[in-house]
Design a protein around this motif. Sequence first.
Motif, PDB file in Angstrom:
ATOM      1  N   ARG A  40       0.741  -1.167   0.188  1.00  0.00           N
ATOM      2  CA  ARG A  40      -0.023   0.057   0.249  1.00  0.00           C
ATOM      3  C   ARG A  40       0.984   1.253  -0.111  1.00  0.00           C
ATOM      4  N   ALA A  41       1.899   1.322   0.860  1.00  0.00           N
ATOM      5  CA  ALA A  41       2.856   2.196   0.856  1.00  0.00           C
ATOM      6  C   ALA A  41       3.477   2.736  -0.533  1.00  0.00           C
ATOM      7  N   THR A  44       0.800   4.071  -3.052  1.00  0.00           N
ATOM      8  CA  THR A  44       0.755   5.430  -2.783  1.00  0.00           C
ATOM      9  C   THR A  44       1.665   6.142  -3.206  1.00  0.00           C
ATOM     10  N   GLU A  47       1.624   6.706  -6.757  1.00  0.00           N
ATOM     11  CA  GLU A  47       0.614   7.524  -7.295  1.00  0.00           C
ATOM     12  C   GLU A  47       0.933   9.202  -6.980  1.00  0.00           C
ATOM     13  N   LEU A  48       1.613   9.433  -5.915  1.00  0.00           N
ATOM     14  CA  LEU A  48       1.935  10.626  -5.441  1.00  0.00           C
ATOM     15  C   LEU A  48       3.076  11.370  -6.330  1.00  0.00           C
ATOM     16  N   THR A  57      -2.824  17.912  -1.492  1.00  0.00           N
ATOM     17  CA  THR A  57      -3.190  16.631  -1.305  1.00  0.00           C
ATOM     18  C   THR A  57      -3.726  16.362   0.075  1.00  0.00           C
ATOM     19  N   LYS A  59      -4.684  13.942   3.687  1.00  0.00           N
ATOM     20  CA  LYS A  59      -4.237  12.741   4.302  1.00  0.00           C
ATOM     21  C   LYS A  59      -5.722  12.291   5.345  1.00  0.00           C
ATOM     22  N   LYS A  70       2.461  17.958  -0.618  1.00  0.00           N
ATOM     23  CA  LYS A  70       2.607  16.763  -1.116  1.00  0.00           C
ATOM     24  C   LYS A  70       3.975  16.154  -0.722  1.00  0.00           C
ATOM     25  N   LEU A  73       3.502  14.095   2.654  1.00  0.00           N
ATOM     26  CA  LEU A  73       2.927  12.773   2.515  1.00  0.00           C
ATOM     27  C   LEU A  73       4.007  11.749   1.634  1.00  0.00           C
ATOM     28  N   GLN A  77       4.914   8.259   3.295  1.00  0.00           N
ATOM     29  CA  GLN A  77       4.965   7.094   2.775  1.00  0.00           C
ATOM     30  C   GLN A  77       6.194   6.271   2.798  1.00  0.00           C
TER      31      GLN A  77
END
Length: 129
Positions: A40-41, A44, A47-48, A57, A59, A70, A73, A77
Amino acid sequence: MADEASRAAFMDIQARMIENSGKLKQVQNQLRNKEGEKKRAYLTLEELKQLPDDTNTYKSVGRTFILEPKPVLMNEQEQKLKDSETAISSLQTSKEYLEKHSKEVENNLRELLQQDPGLAHQIMSMSVM
């Protein structure tokens, strides 16, 4: 008397096997969870990376969302990814240790049964009841 000692040794080995297999299942579940967190990290982060730097962005914090830059985040991640990798490495070591311990306990059981063949018969007759 030797019969009682063999039976007690068997009960001890059996308890160790049960305890070890429980720990092994727990470590495997933790490993699976950490693999999911890592994935997941990573996703993510990917995508970022595609977003422009000035993009708003958000959270997720509980049921609310907080506006974050950004880079903040991205750093979070990246840290989650590193933490997951560290935990996976540690859990993998634990898993290998528990698997090795399992084999040792199995070997102890084999040796016990070879030393006292009557014990195997007794165990089988107890499990039929």
